[in-house]
Design an enzyme around this catalytic site. Structure first.
Site, PDB file in Angstrom:
ATOM      1  CE  LYS A   1      -3.823  -2.093   2.279  1.00 23.12           C
ATOM      2  NZ  LYS A   1      -4.449  -2.673   3.599  1.00 23.12           N
TER       3      LYS A   1
ATOM      4  CD  GLN B   1      -4.383  -4.360   6.760  1.00 26.00           C
ATOM      5  OE1 GLN B   1      -3.987  -3.256   5.885  1.00 26.00           O
ATOM      6  NE2 GLN B   1      -4.525  -5.555   6.332  1.00 26.00           N
TER       7      GLN B   1
ATOM      8  CG  ASP C   1     -10.318   0.070   5.018  1.00 32.84           C
ATOM      9  OD1 ASP C   1     -10.155  -0.229   3.879  1.00 32.84           O
ATOM     10  OD2 ASP C   1      -9.693   0.189   5.938  1.00 32.84           O
TER      11      ASP C   1
HETATM   12  N1  GUN Z   1      -7.609  -6.556   6.061  1.00 33.52           N
HETATM   13  C1  GUN Z   1      -8.164  -7.334   5.188  1.00 33.52           C
HETATM   14  N2  GUN Z   1      -8.551  -6.680   4.103  1.00 33.52           N
HETATM   15  C2  GUN Z   1      -8.709  -5.021   4.881  1.00 33.52           C
HETATM   16  C3  GUN Z   1      -9.201  -4.202   4.249  1.00 33.52           C
HETATM   17  O1  GUN Z   1      -9.713  -4.110   3.067  1.00 33.52           O
HETATM   18  N3  GUN Z   1      -8.916  -2.828   4.954  1.00 33.52           N
HETATM   19  C4  GUN Z   1      -8.621  -3.115   6.174  1.00 33.52           C
HETATM   20  N4  GUN Z   1      -8.261  -1.912   6.739  1.00 33.52           N
HETATM   21  N5  GUN Z   1      -7.895  -4.045   6.935  1.00 33.52           N
HETATM   22  C5  GUN Z   1      -8.082  -5.275   6.100  1.00 33.52           C
END
Ligand code: GUN
Length: 291
Positions: A53, A97, A120
């Site tokens: 990311k 996350q 998100d």
């Molecule tokens: N963990 C697995 N997928 C995601 C996601 O799309 N966003 C976040 N913040 N954590 C995750």
């Protein structure tokens, strides 16, 4: 006839180029989008995601802020960091996350993020906005699936869609997005009766169950568009939720694993960061990057 492969990898690459071009335009106004990613603990899969990311954020010209906290961090400390990021004008998007360590209240942490920085789309306000047809931040993976579906099929109106999986991250928001595009939507899950028969009704089949090779070719309606959201690590390597070999001769189109939905998720995170930045500056939403 074999299914057409829906190339999410190249779609995502084009999407990132588009986003990068918009970032250049914003720079001429003195605006640089900033994305803050918060990782608590040392979960290896999460570390890989957070690293990529950060890299892709920088590649499109945005600023990446990374905050790594030890697994034993108390919730107060995390909430204080989120409050600081909420107040920071250089931060347009905040992503915490998941999963968080078990001693933390995930909902309380997510709902502490400023809704307009919630890239998100997990904040309760954004969930409610999406469900009621208001302008929202939309979860990245379902947004990526929607983009691929629209690109492949044109209109989704009147098509039968079956979503397997009812998670807050994929299944539920996916169903909302399909409904918004006037598809007829069924959400299936582990208690669904006769899942194969239900799947055979689907013009659009979205598999988000997290079980390797779960959906068989015999469950697929001939010519259907199949979106495989699964990323399962097995002894045979990375496989999706769809048994690709048996699906290929039946489906009309299919997203591969890897190279399908996966690359779309991070591209949509960047799209959401761009959207959040533009909204914060009072600019119109970027064309084609929001539902
Ligand atoms: N963990 C697995 N997928 C995601 C996601 O799309 N966003 C976040 N913040 N954590 C995750």
């Amino acid at each position: 006839m074999m299914a057409q492969i829906i190339d999410g990898k190249s779609f995502a690459a084009r999407l990132r180029l588009r986003i990068a071009a918009d970032v250049v335009t914003l720079a001429s106004r003195g605006i640089t989008p900033g994305l803050a990613v918060v990782l608590v603990g040392e979960d290896p899969a999460s570390q890989v995601y957070v690293r990529s990311k950060g890299r892709m954020t920088r590649e499109v010209g945005m600023t990446s802020f990374e905050h790594r906290l030890p697994a034993e961090t108390d919730q107060e400390t995390l909430l204080a960091l989120i409050a600081q990021l909420n107040a920071d004008a250089a931060v347009n998007g905040i992503l915490v996350q998941l999963p968080l360590p078990p001693h933390m209240d995930e909902a309380a942490v997510i709902n502490a993020i400023a809704p307009d920085k919630d890239v998100d789309g997990f904040h309760i306000l954004n969930v409610g906005r999406l469900a009621t047809g208001q302008k929202a931040m939309v979860p990245c993976t379902p947004l990526g699936c929607l983009m691929l579906l629209r690109d492949h099929l044109g209109t989704l109106s009147g098509r039968n869609a079956v979503v397997i999986g009812r998670s807050n991250i994929v299944g539920k928001p996916m169903a909302q997005l399909l409904l918004r595009d006037s598809a007829t939507v069924t959400v299936a899950h582990s208690r669904t009766a006769d899942l194969p028969a239900l799947c055979r009704q689907a013009d659009i089949l979205v598999a988000a169950v997290g079980r390797p090779n779960f959906v068989q070719g015999a469950w697929i309606k001939p010519g259907a568009t199949v979106i495989d959201v699964g990323i399962n690590r097995t002894e045979e390597g990375l496989v999706g939720d769809v048994h690709q070999a048996s699906a290929m001769p039946v489906a009309g189109a299919l997203t591969p694993v890897p190279g399908g939905v996966g690359p779309m998720t991070i591209a949509c995170l960047l799209a959401n960061t761009l959207t959040a930045t533009r909204r914060a500056a009072g600019l119109p939403d970027p064309e084609g990057l929001t539902p």
